[in-house]
Write a protein that holds these residues in place. Structure first.
Motif, PDB file in Angstrom:
ATOM      1  N   PRO A   1      49.907  36.261  33.795  1.00 25.03           N
ATOM      2  CA  PRO A   1      50.092  34.844  33.447  1.00 25.03           C
ATOM      3  C   PRO A   1      51.478  34.592  32.857  1.00 25.03           C
ATOM      4  O   PRO A   1      52.012  35.412  32.104  1.00 25.03           O
ATOM      5  CB  PRO A   1      48.991  34.604  32.409  1.00 25.03           C
TER       6      PRO A   1
ATOM      7  N   GLU B   1      56.207  34.790  37.604  1.00 20.69           N
ATOM      8  CA  GLU B   1      56.213  34.284  38.970  1.00 20.69           C
ATOM      9  C   GLU B   1      55.088  34.870  39.812  1.00 20.69           C
ATOM     10  O   GLU B   1      54.789  34.371  40.891  1.00 20.69           O
ATOM     11  CB  GLU B   1      57.554  34.577  39.641  1.00 20.69           C
ATOM     12  N   ASP B   2      54.443  35.928  39.310  1.00 18.96           N
ATOM     13  CA  ASP B   2      53.322  36.541  40.033  1.00 18.96           C
ATOM     14  C   ASP B   2      51.963  36.089  39.515  1.00 18.96           C
ATOM     15  O   ASP B   2      50.936  36.648  39.923  1.00 18.96           O
ATOM     16  CB  ASP B   2      53.399  38.069  39.918  1.00 18.96           C
ATOM     17  N   GLU B   3      51.923  35.078  38.650  1.00 24.46           N
ATOM     18  CA  GLU B   3      50.651  34.714  38.024  1.00 24.46           C
ATOM     19  C   GLU B   3      49.616  34.217  39.028  1.00 24.46           C
ATOM     20  O   GLU B   3      48.413  34.292  38.766  1.00 24.46           O
ATOM     21  CB  GLU B   3      50.869  33.648  36.945  1.00 24.46           C
ATOM     22  N   SER B   4      50.055  33.737  40.191  1.00 23.08           N
ATOM     23  CA  SER B   4      49.107  33.236  41.188  1.00 23.08           C
ATOM     24  C   SER B   4      48.538  34.339  42.070  1.00 23.08           C
ATOM     25  O   SER B   4      47.650  34.082  42.894  1.00 23.08           O
ATOM     26  CB  SER B   4      49.780  32.186  42.073  1.00 23.08           C
ATOM     27  N   VAL B   5      49.035  35.580  41.912  1.00 23.70           N
ATOM     28  CA  VAL B   5      48.513  36.684  42.713  1.00 23.70           C
ATOM     29  C   VAL B   5      47.079  36.978  42.288  1.00 23.70           C
ATOM     30  O   VAL B   5      46.819  37.231  41.109  1.00 23.70           O
ATOM     31  CB  VAL B   5      49.379  37.950  42.542  1.00 23.70           C
ATOM     32  N   PRO B   6      46.128  36.925  43.213  1.00 24.81           N
ATOM     33  CA  PRO B   6      44.729  37.109  42.820  1.00 24.81           C
ATOM     34  C   PRO B   6      44.445  38.539  42.365  1.00 24.81           C
ATOM     35  O   PRO B   6      45.137  39.487  42.750  1.00 24.81           O
ATOM     36  CB  PRO B   6      43.960  36.800  44.112  1.00 24.81           C
TER      37      PRO B   6
ATOM     38  N   ARG C   1      56.146  43.004  43.687  1.00 27.60           N
ATOM     39  CA  ARG C   1      55.723  42.340  42.461  1.00 27.60           C
ATOM     40  C   ARG C   1      56.799  42.539  41.390  1.00 27.60           C
ATOM     41  O   ARG C   1      57.557  43.513  41.414  1.00 27.60           O
ATOM     42  CB  ARG C   1      54.408  42.931  41.930  1.00 27.60           C
TER      43      ARG C   1
END
Length: 302
Positions: free
Chosen positions: A117, A120-125, A286
């Motif tokens: 969170p 830029e990777d916070e949307s990675v499930p 990532r």
């Protein structure tokens, strides 16, 4: 023959996967059906990973989710071998049938990784892994192997060795690591050039030789991390030799090596995008990944 053997002992529906992610879809369907007691995954570690992620798409639920049985069908089969199953599909099927007859199973912990969170990777499930993950060097090797396989090369151990050498020669961050490991309540570990996250030991196999990146890692504890701060020629020669000669009692060690045991929550940050892999499956690049060790996540027939 394997399907016939299993079908002789249970009501069985066999489905052949047709696309990447199909095994995950099938695992999800089994988890949601409420009518399936056991899912048997016949394939390599990538197939097993997909099935596990399908089964746990709503999280662990030992009382209501199907158990998992694994019949090794890949080139390395780390998860199946770590469970103590024979690295032969016919022999493993016999072991599973014996376990079913004796009603023996094991509850194992798993690793969970997700984008961090606020990055830029916070949307990675989030995604589960059964035996290992890696950010940086080893993931780059996995990516190279996948590229070669897409070109028609067979997945052999010689192919992996060649890609390790090529990754080393082209690694831009081997002398100055760009990763930082953060654990709640602990001082950050900075300047890592390599990070291997293990959920069990051995970490992998070279032929029939097991390699122990984190010998203390088990399915009954949290996650272990091996980090290296330098990947110079001398450092790689030293730690590579230690990996090749590692044992259940001793793994890589030295002034540039960091070994952490039984971690529940931690985050790896990188100054630049790095390749990322889970269970030998390359997942792109990532810059920040948060890891969780989840105990007692899945029931496995052994």
């Amino acid at each position: 023959m394997l399907i016939h053997a299993l079908a002789s002992e249970m009501k069985l529906e066999a489905v052949t996967t047709e696309y990447r992610g199909h095994a995950r879809d099938l695992g999800r369907q089994a988890a949601d059906s409420g009518e399936i007691d056991l899912v048997v995954a016949l394939g390599g570690d990538g197939t097993v990973n997909e099935v596990v992620n399908g089964l746990l798409h709503n999280g662990p639920d030992l009382d209501n989710l199907p158990s998992l049985a694994v019949v090794p069908g890949g080139s390395t089969n780390v998860f199946a071998r770590a469970l103590g199953l024979p690295n032969d599909a016919v022999e493993a099927t016999g072991a599973i049938l014996d376990a079913l007859a004796n009603r023996t199973e094991r509850t194992v912990g798993l690793g969970l990784a997700a984008g961090t969170p606020g990055t830029e990777d916070e949307s990675v499930p989030e995604r589960w892994f059964t035996f290992c993950a890696g950010l940086g060097f080893d993931a780059g090797v996995v990516g190279r192997v996948e590229q070669q396989r897409e070109r028609g090369k067979r997945s052999t151990h010689a192919l992996y060795v060649r890609q390790v050498i090529r990754q080393f020669l082209e690694e831009p961050h081997r002398r100055h690591g760009v990763m930082t490991l953060e654990t709640p309540g602990q001082e950050p570990v900075t300047d890592l050039a390599l990070s291997i996250i293990s959920n069990t030991a051995p970490w992998t196999y070279l032929g029939n030789r097991p390699m122990y990146a984190s010998p203390k890692a088990t399915f009954d504890t949290g996650l272990d991390v091996l980090g290296l701060k330098r990947l110079s020629t001398s450092a790689v020669a030293r730690y590579g030799t230690q990996l090749l000669t590692s044992t259940p009692e001793k793994g890589p060690s030295g002034k540039h090596a960091v070994s952490l045991h039984d971690l529940t929550d931690f985050t790896l940050h990188s100054k630049v995008p790095l390749p990322f892999q889970m269970d030998g499956d390359h997942l792109g690049v990532r810059t920040s990944v948060t890891f969780t060790g989840v105990r007692r996540a899945l029931r496995v027939i052994v």
